[in-house]
Design a protein around this motif. Sequence first.
Motif, PDB file in Angstrom:
ATOM      1  N   ALA A  74       2.878   1.743  -3.249  1.00  0.00           N
ATOM      2  CA  ALA A  74       2.057   2.090  -4.411  1.00  0.00           C
ATOM      3  C   ALA A  74       1.373   3.448  -4.264  1.00  0.00           C
ATOM      4  O   ALA A  74       0.682   3.901  -5.180  1.00  0.00           O
ATOM      5  N   TYR A  75       1.578   4.095  -3.107  1.00  0.00           N
ATOM      6  CA  TYR A  75       0.856   5.352  -2.863  1.00  0.00           C
ATOM      7  C   TYR A  75       1.228   6.439  -3.870  1.00  0.00           C
ATOM      8  O   TYR A  75       2.390   6.662  -4.183  1.00  0.00           O
ATOM      9  N   SER A  76       0.194   7.099  -4.351  1.00  0.00           N
ATOM     10  CA  SER A  76       0.336   8.303  -5.167  1.00  0.00           C
ATOM     11  C   SER A  76      -0.952   9.096  -5.003  1.00  0.00           C
ATOM     12  O   SER A  76      -1.896   8.644  -4.353  1.00  0.00           O
ATOM     13  N   LYS A 132      -7.703   4.607  -1.922  1.00  0.00           N
ATOM     14  CA  LYS A 132      -7.414   3.201  -1.654  1.00  0.00           C
ATOM     15  C   LYS A 132      -6.371   3.068  -0.553  1.00  0.00           C
ATOM     16  O   LYS A 132      -6.447   2.165   0.294  1.00  0.00           O
ATOM     17  N   THR A 133      -5.411   3.990  -0.551  1.00  0.00           N
ATOM     18  CA  THR A 133      -4.384   3.979   0.488  1.00  0.00           C
ATOM     19  C   THR A 133      -5.005   4.190   1.860  1.00  0.00           C
ATOM     20  O   THR A 133      -4.700   3.457   2.813  1.00  0.00           O
ATOM     21  N   ASN A 146      -6.962   1.035   2.927  1.00  0.00           N
ATOM     22  CA  ASN A 146      -6.109  -0.069   3.355  1.00  0.00           C
ATOM     23  C   ASN A 146      -5.444   0.201   4.703  1.00  0.00           C
ATOM     24  O   ASN A 146      -5.389  -0.676   5.583  1.00  0.00           O
ATOM     25  N   ASN A 183      -3.117   9.528  -7.086  1.00  0.00           N
ATOM     26  CA  ASN A 183      -4.199   8.788  -7.747  1.00  0.00           C
ATOM     27  C   ASN A 183      -4.736   7.633  -6.912  1.00  0.00           C
ATOM     28  O   ASN A 183      -5.854   7.172  -7.120  1.00  0.00           O
ATOM     29  N   THR A 184      -3.918   7.140  -5.965  1.00  0.00           N
ATOM     30  CA  THR A 184      -4.341   5.990  -5.150  1.00  0.00           C
ATOM     31  C   THR A 184      -4.680   6.397  -3.722  1.00  0.00           C
ATOM     32  O   THR A 184      -4.765   5.552  -2.831  1.00  0.00           O
ATOM     33  N   LYS A 185      -4.885   7.676  -3.504  1.00  0.00           N
ATOM     34  CA  LYS A 185      -5.074   8.194  -2.146  1.00  0.00           C
ATOM     35  C   LYS A 185      -6.223   7.501  -1.410  1.00  0.00           C
ATOM     36  O   LYS A 185      -6.069   7.059  -0.272  1.00  0.00           O
ATOM     37  N   THR A 196       0.827  -1.218   0.000  1.00  0.00           N
ATOM     38  CA  THR A 196       0.000   0.000   0.000  1.00  0.00           C
ATOM     39  C   THR A 196       0.851   1.254   0.000  1.00  0.00           C
ATOM     40  O   THR A 196       0.609   2.181  -0.783  1.00  0.00           O
TER      41      THR A 196
END
Length: 214
Positions: A66-68, A74-75, A78, A70-72, A63
């Motif tokens: 892969a954080y960016s 989902k981060t 999780n 764009n993935t805030k 998690t």
Amino acid sequence: MEEDISIINSNTRNEKVRNFFINNKNKIISTVVILIIILIGAYSFDKYKTNKKREISNKFNSTTLAYSENTKDKTVQNLTEIINEQDPTYSPLSLYFIIDNELVSNQSDINSYFDILIEKTSLDNEIKNLIIYKKALFNADQTQESDLLNILNPLINSKSVWKSHALYLMAEYFYSKDQKQKSKEFFNQIAILENANPDIKLQAQKRLNRDLSD
């Protein structure tokens, strides 16, 4: 004659042992079965905990790596799930990652995560004390005196290595509010504290000499 008596005694003992096992056969079998079940259960639970720890570790690492932007979402999802797992290692790390990267803006949500760590997660005492201190730091600029004291009281009233940090935070809080007498009282507590952090103690003494010497 003595040899005959010895043989009789030996036979008697063997008979007693044999009778004991016959008379208590069911109890002995039940005890053995229970012991086997306990051993299997303990092994299975230990295996479960090991696998669960590995699963949480993998989830945290994947998690955060892969954080960016764009993935805030989902981060956050999780990491919140990991916090709720009440893992002594990765639950605190998940909260720190959320705070450091400003992923959650709602102060109440962050405080609820802190409470999960402080009240529900099995942690070493000083790790828990550090988290209490971090909660106070997080709230220091946006809370009332009584609320900040309530957070820090477990440290202030303890012999924790984080006690001097808690006293310093309260002293600086009152100094920023121009309540210099209260600030001085907390700085003085640091000055006489035996196990105070040396850097904290030095800064407290400087503040007393430079700004609160009256």
